[in-house]
Design a protein around this motif. Structure first.
Motif, PDB file in Angstrom:
ATOM      1  N   THR A  80     -56.519 -61.971  -9.732  1.00 24.81           N
ATOM      2  CA  THR A  80     -55.109 -61.990  -9.321  1.00 24.81           C
ATOM      3  C   THR A  80     -54.422 -60.824 -10.018  1.00 24.81           C
ATOM      4  N   LEU A  81     -54.538 -59.645  -9.404  1.00 25.33           N
ATOM      5  CA  LEU A  81     -53.977 -58.445 -10.019  1.00 25.33           C
ATOM      6  C   LEU A  81     -52.787 -57.949  -9.225  1.00 25.33           C
ATOM      7  N   MET A  82     -51.932 -57.214  -9.900  1.00 25.92           N
ATOM      8  CA  MET A  82     -50.822 -56.564  -9.193  1.00 25.92           C
ATOM      9  C   MET A  82     -51.363 -55.255  -8.631  1.00 25.92           C
ATOM     10  N   PRO A  83     -51.353 -55.125  -7.298  1.00 28.05           N
ATOM     11  CA  PRO A  83     -52.010 -53.974  -6.679  1.00 28.05           C
ATOM     12  C   PRO A  83     -51.338 -52.641  -7.009  1.00 28.05           C
ATOM     13  N   TRP A  84     -50.040 -52.703  -7.319  1.00 31.73           N
ATOM     14  CA  TRP A  84     -49.318 -51.450  -7.546  1.00 31.73           C
ATOM     15  C   TRP A  84     -49.450 -50.945  -8.987  1.00 31.73           C
ATOM     16  N   ALA A  85     -50.080 -51.738  -9.836  1.00 31.59           N
ATOM     17  CA  ALA A  85     -50.159 -51.360 -11.251  1.00 31.59           C
ATOM     18  C   ALA A  85     -51.587 -50.973 -11.628  1.00 31.59           C
ATOM     19  N   ARG A  86     -51.686 -49.983 -12.514  1.00 31.77           N
ATOM     20  CA  ARG A  86     -53.000 -49.567 -12.999  1.00 31.77           C
ATOM     21  C   ARG A  86     -53.637 -50.690 -13.812  1.00 31.77           C
ATOM     22  N   GLN A 119     -63.720 -49.864 -20.221  1.00 29.42           N
ATOM     23  CA  GLN A 119     -63.003 -48.903 -21.066  1.00 29.42           C
ATOM     24  C   GLN A 119     -62.721 -47.580 -20.355  1.00 29.42           C
ATOM     25  N   ASP A 120     -63.509 -47.263 -19.318  1.00 31.81           N
ATOM     26  CA  ASP A 120     -63.288 -45.983 -18.625  1.00 31.81           C
ATOM     27  C   ASP A 120     -62.377 -46.124 -17.406  1.00 31.81           C
ATOM     28  N   PHE A 121     -61.778 -47.298 -17.233  1.00 35.02           N
ATOM     29  CA  PHE A 121     -61.022 -47.535 -16.001  1.00 35.02           C
ATOM     30  C   PHE A 121     -59.547 -47.858 -16.242  1.00 35.02           C
ATOM     31  N   HIS A 122     -59.024 -47.502 -17.414  1.00 30.59           N
ATOM     32  CA  HIS A 122     -57.633 -47.796 -17.738  1.00 30.59           C
ATOM     33  C   HIS A 122     -56.676 -47.337 -16.651  1.00 30.59           C
ATOM     34  N   ARG A 123     -56.922 -46.163 -16.098  1.00 25.70           N
ATOM     35  CA  ARG A 123     -55.961 -45.563 -15.188  1.00 25.70           C
ATOM     36  C   ARG A 123     -56.222 -45.885 -13.710  1.00 25.70           C
ATOM     37  N   ALA A 124     -57.283 -46.668 -13.450  1.00 19.56           N
ATOM     38  CA  ALA A 124     -57.619 -46.991 -12.061  1.00 19.56           C
ATOM     39  C   ALA A 124     -56.641 -48.017 -11.497  1.00 19.56           C
ATOM     40  N   TYR A 125     -56.493 -48.000 -10.185  1.00 21.92           N
ATOM     41  CA  TYR A 125     -55.729 -49.039  -9.492  1.00 21.92           C
ATOM     42  C   TYR A 125     -56.718 -50.089  -8.974  1.00 21.92           C
ATOM     43  N   MET A 133     -65.387 -55.884 -10.595  1.00 19.84           N
ATOM     44  CA  MET A 133     -64.576 -55.184 -11.593  1.00 19.84           C
ATOM     45  C   MET A 133     -63.159 -55.759 -11.647  1.00 19.84           C
ATOM     46  N   LYS A 134     -62.606 -56.095 -10.487  1.00 18.45           N
ATOM     47  CA  LYS A 134     -61.260 -56.711 -10.470  1.00 18.45           C
ATOM     48  C   LYS A 134     -61.280 -58.035 -11.233  1.00 18.45           C
ATOM     49  N   MET A 135     -62.377 -58.772 -11.031  1.00 23.77           N
ATOM     50  CA  MET A 135     -62.504 -60.051 -11.736  1.00 23.77           C
ATOM     51  C   MET A 135     -62.533 -59.802 -13.242  1.00 23.77           C
ATOM     52  N   ARG A 136     -63.212 -58.747 -13.649  1.00 22.94           N
ATOM     53  CA  ARG A 136     -63.295 -58.439 -15.082  1.00 22.94           C
ATOM     54  C   ARG A 136     -61.932 -58.037 -15.647  1.00 22.94           C
ATOM     55  N   ARG A 141     -57.312 -59.543 -19.013  1.00 22.69           N
ATOM     56  CA  ARG A 141     -55.887 -59.857 -19.152  1.00 22.69           C
ATOM     57  C   ARG A 141     -55.680 -61.174 -19.900  1.00 22.69           C
ATOM     58  N   ALA A 142     -56.545 -62.160 -19.616  1.00 27.29           N
ATOM     59  CA  ALA A 142     -56.426 -63.438 -20.339  1.00 27.29           C
ATOM     60  C   ALA A 142     -56.870 -63.295 -21.787  1.00 27.29           C
ATOM     61  N   LEU A 143     -57.950 -62.544 -22.021  1.00 32.81           N
ATOM     62  CA  LEU A 143     -58.451 -62.374 -23.396  1.00 32.81           C
ATOM     63  C   LEU A 143     -57.416 -61.679 -24.262  1.00 32.81           C
ATOM     64  N   ALA A 144     -56.720 -60.694 -23.689  1.00 28.08           N
ATOM     65  CA  ALA A 144     -55.764 -59.893 -24.456  1.00 28.08           C
ATOM     66  C   ALA A 144     -54.595 -60.720 -24.969  1.00 28.08           C
TER      67      ALA A 144
END
Ligand code: ADP
Ligand code: ADP
Length: 222
Positions: A80-86, A119-125, A133-136, A141-144
């Protein structure tokens, strides 16, 4: 000590489906509990009731004598990600909502994304990522948020086996380090045995807990 307990919990949906009947479950602080059972036996419903996303029809849910903690982490079955945010900002959002400064949040975000191998995907949408990867990102987000209670609904089901193994171990390590209480829904016997301190085995029609099995303390392989 008990963090949350369900007594005589039943859930009947408006459709008439009786999803749960007479569920008694006591979860200890710091425990890693698996809810194991076939599809449709009511595992997700138990999690949603514990999270307060829905109400039981009968019975009650009590939180260590007081109120439900506000910092409950929930990893849904689907990302459940916000599509407009990295990716980075998706993980940052709940920390921002908690009032954490960007500087305070950064190491947590970095660590969480590293623990899920992104770690290499910070800037990806999100649209640039595979389903796994979206699931990860959802898991990171929950772990943080470093939640008191982490509710996870088949979080690894859509992932390939190698990623799944790595995440099992990372989750175990974090659980040990942080003292989280985890309630983990799965239909994998292997996963429940590997991860948890206790397994509540559920059966269906109506959904109920058939058996509870205590497991020796799990430990990551490395
Ligand atoms: P599981 O997580 O073990 O697969 P669920 O908790 O999702 O099981 O569902 C338990 C039962 O309740 C299923 O029969 C499902 O179809 C039904 N159910 C779940 N949510 C709803 C709903 N919102 N309305 C009606 N029936 C539902
Ligand atoms: P999964 O859904 O389990 O991630 P995929 O077959 O979709 O499986 O992807 C396999 C691997 O390929 C991913 O774990 C990732 O390492 C890499 N990958 C997938 N999509 C991308 C992408 N958009 N950019 C870079 N690497 C990717």
């Amino acid at each position: 000590s008990t963090i949350v307990s369900l007594s005589g919990v039943g859930k009947k949906f408006e459709s008439g489906t009786v999803a749960l009947s007479d569920v008694d479950l006591c979860v200890a602080r710091g425990e890693f509990l698996s809810l194991l059972g076939p599809s449709g036996c009511g595992k997700s419903t138990v999690l949603r009731l514990i999270a307060g996303l829905d109400r039981p029809t009968t019975g009650r849910i009590a939180w260590g004598g007081e109120r439900r903690p506000r910092d409950i982490g929930f990893v849904f079955q689907e990302p459940t990600l916000m599509p407009w945010a990295r990716v980075y900002d998706n993980v940052w959002l709940p920390l921002r909502l908690k009032g954490m400064s960007a500087r305070e949040a950064e190491p947590r975000i970095v660590e969480a994304l590293e623990s899920v191998g992104l770690q290499d995907f910070h800037r990806a949408y999100p649209r640039e990522l595979s389903g796994g990867m979206k699931m990860r990102v959802s898991i990171a987000r929950a772990l943080a948020t470093d939640p008191t209670v982490l509710l996870m609904d088949e979080p690894f089901a859509a992932l390939d086996e190698i990623t799944r193994f790595k995440l099992n171990d990372d989750l175990l390590r974090l659980w040990k380090e942080r003292g989280w209480t985890i309630i983990f829904v799965t239909h994998s016997v292997f996963e429940s045995v590997y991860l948890s301190t206790r397994i509540a085995v559920m059966t269906s029609r109506p959904g109920r807990i058939a058996e509870e099995i205590a497991i020796d303390e799990p430990s990551p392989r490395s």
